[in-house]
Design a protein around this motif. Structure first.
Motif, PDB file in Angstrom:
ATOM      1  N   THR A 168       6.814   5.062  -0.578  1.00 42.18           N
ATOM      2  CA  THR A 168       7.124   6.259   0.197  1.00 42.18           C
ATOM      3  C   THR A 168       7.050   7.478  -0.592  1.00 42.18           C
ATOM      4  O   THR A 168       6.605   8.347  -0.156  1.00 42.18           O
ATOM      5  N   ARG A 169       7.777   7.545  -2.114  1.00 36.72           N
ATOM      6  CA  ARG A 169       7.330   8.720  -2.963  1.00 36.72           C
ATOM      7  C   ARG A 169       5.805   9.134  -2.964  1.00 36.72           C
ATOM      8  O   ARG A 169       5.509  10.181  -3.040  1.00 36.72           O
ATOM      9  N   VAL A 170       5.016   8.327  -3.174  1.00 32.26           N
ATOM     10  CA  VAL A 170       3.746   8.348  -3.604  1.00 32.26           C
ATOM     11  C   VAL A 170       2.905   8.999  -2.106  1.00 32.26           C
ATOM     12  O   VAL A 170       2.402   9.899  -1.946  1.00 32.26           O
ATOM     13  N   ASN A 171       3.460   8.378  -0.917  1.00 32.38           N
ATOM     14  CA  ASN A 171       2.747   8.799   0.355  1.00 32.38           C
ATOM     15  C   ASN A 171       3.265  10.242   0.573  1.00 32.38           C
ATOM     16  O   ASN A 171       2.458  11.009   0.931  1.00 32.38           O
ATOM     17  N   ALA A 204      -1.014  18.748   2.942  1.00 39.40           N
ATOM     18  CA  ALA A 204      -0.577  19.881   3.896  1.00 39.40           C
ATOM     19  C   ALA A 204      -0.435  21.209   3.425  1.00 39.40           C
ATOM     20  O   ALA A 204      -0.702  22.102   4.034  1.00 39.40           O
ATOM     21  N   LYS A 205       0.358  21.330   2.142  1.00 38.21           N
ATOM     22  CA  LYS A 205       0.350  22.443   1.451  1.00 38.21           C
ATOM     23  C   LYS A 205      -0.781  23.409   1.389  1.00 38.21           C
ATOM     24  O   LYS A 205      -1.343  24.457   1.523  1.00 38.21           O
ATOM     25  N   GLU A 206      -1.802  22.622   0.788  1.00 39.55           N
ATOM     26  CA  GLU A 206      -3.080  23.066   0.450  1.00 39.55           C
ATOM     27  C   GLU A 206      -3.942  23.721   1.678  1.00 39.55           C
ATOM     28  O   GLU A 206      -4.358  24.741   1.467  1.00 39.55           O
ATOM     29  N   GLY A 207      -3.708  23.037   2.797  1.00 41.96           N
ATOM     30  CA  GLY A 207      -4.571  23.460   3.933  1.00 41.96           C
ATOM     31  C   GLY A 207      -3.844  24.415   4.869  1.00 41.96           C
ATOM     32  O   GLY A 207      -4.250  24.948   5.951  1.00 41.96           O
ATOM     33  N   MET A 208      -2.549  24.672   4.673  1.00 42.15           N
ATOM     34  CA  MET A 208      -1.886  25.534   5.602  1.00 42.15           C
ATOM     35  C   MET A 208      -2.280  26.913   5.153  1.00 42.15           C
ATOM     36  O   MET A 208      -2.381  27.504   4.088  1.00 42.15           O
ATOM     37  N   THR A 218       0.643  -1.147  -0.046  1.00 39.05           N
ATOM     38  CA  THR A 218      -0.073  -0.071  -0.100  1.00 39.05           C
ATOM     39  C   THR A 218       1.046   1.188  -0.177  1.00 39.05           C
ATOM     40  O   THR A 218       2.108   1.123   0.261  1.00 39.05           O
ATOM     41  N   ALA A 219       0.236   2.305  -0.257  1.00 38.57           N
ATOM     42  CA  ALA A 219       0.930   3.457  -0.330  1.00 38.57           C
ATOM     43  C   ALA A 219       1.529   4.091   1.135  1.00 38.57           C
ATOM     44  O   ALA A 219       2.342   4.966   1.467  1.00 38.57           O
ATOM     45  N   ASN A 220       0.796   3.454   2.085  1.00 34.95           N
ATOM     46  CA  ASN A 220       1.025   3.439   3.519  1.00 34.95           C
ATOM     47  C   ASN A 220       2.358   2.602   3.918  1.00 34.95           C
ATOM     48  O   ASN A 220       2.523   2.328   5.109  1.00 34.95           O
ATOM     49  N   ARG A 221       2.953   1.683   3.000  1.00 41.59           N
ATOM     50  CA  ARG A 221       4.037   1.031   3.176  1.00 41.59           C
ATOM     51  C   ARG A 221       3.562  -0.339   3.733  1.00 41.59           C
ATOM     52  O   ARG A 221       4.597  -0.929   4.513  1.00 41.59           O
ATOM     53  N   THR A 252       4.552  12.371  -1.379  1.00 41.14           N
ATOM     54  CA  THR A 252       4.036  13.453  -2.473  1.00 41.14           C
ATOM     55  C   THR A 252       2.514  13.778  -2.041  1.00 41.14           C
ATOM     56  O   THR A 252       2.061  15.137  -2.112  1.00 41.14           O
ATOM     57  N   GLU A 253       1.685  12.833  -1.799  1.00 46.96           N
ATOM     58  CA  GLU A 253       0.198  13.103  -1.477  1.00 46.96           C
ATOM     59  C   GLU A 253      -0.074  13.844  -0.215  1.00 46.96           C
ATOM     60  O   GLU A 253      -0.630  14.736  -0.019  1.00 46.96           O
TER      61      GLU A 253
END
Length: 108
Positions: free
Chosen positions: A82-85, A93-97, A45-48, A87-88
């Motif tokens: 890890t890259r997918v995780n 986080a950036k969108e909501g800051m 999974t993208a959560n490793r 990035t997502e």
């Protein structure tokens, strides 16, 4: 001043909720990594979290080779996840800051 502070706190809480929702969604995103010869396949999974490992029967005769293939393929799968995780989660986080001067460079 306090209105701005309350607005920022609200945005931070909303961002935190979006991050948590994204983490849950990443549990459902499955990635596949296959060894170069296709003898080992790892689904993660993208959560490793490793979900499945498939091994070609030809590797069952050589323990050392099997171990090498497993290590290589699992590590590549973890890197991909890890890259997918990252990035997502960074995007959410950036969108909501809230717009805090000087903080924008932290999310580039």
């Amino acid at each position: 001043m306090f209105g701005d502070m309350m607005g920022m706190m609200g945005k931070l809480k909303e961002a935190q909720q979006k991050v948590e929702a994204t983490k849950k969604r990443l549990d459902t995103v499955t990635l596949e990594e296959t060894s170069p010869e296709g003898l080992v396949q790892v689904n993660i999974t993208a959560n490793r979290e490793v979900k499945e490992i498939k091994i070609d029967d030809s590797l069952l005769q050589d323990k050392e080779q099997l171990e090498d293939y497993l290590v290589l393929t699992v590590n590549k799968a973890i890197e991909k996840a890890t890259r997918v995780n990252e990035t997502e989660l960074a995007a959410v986080a950036k969108e909501g800051m809230p717009n805090i001067p000087g903080m924008d460079s932290l999310f580039k």
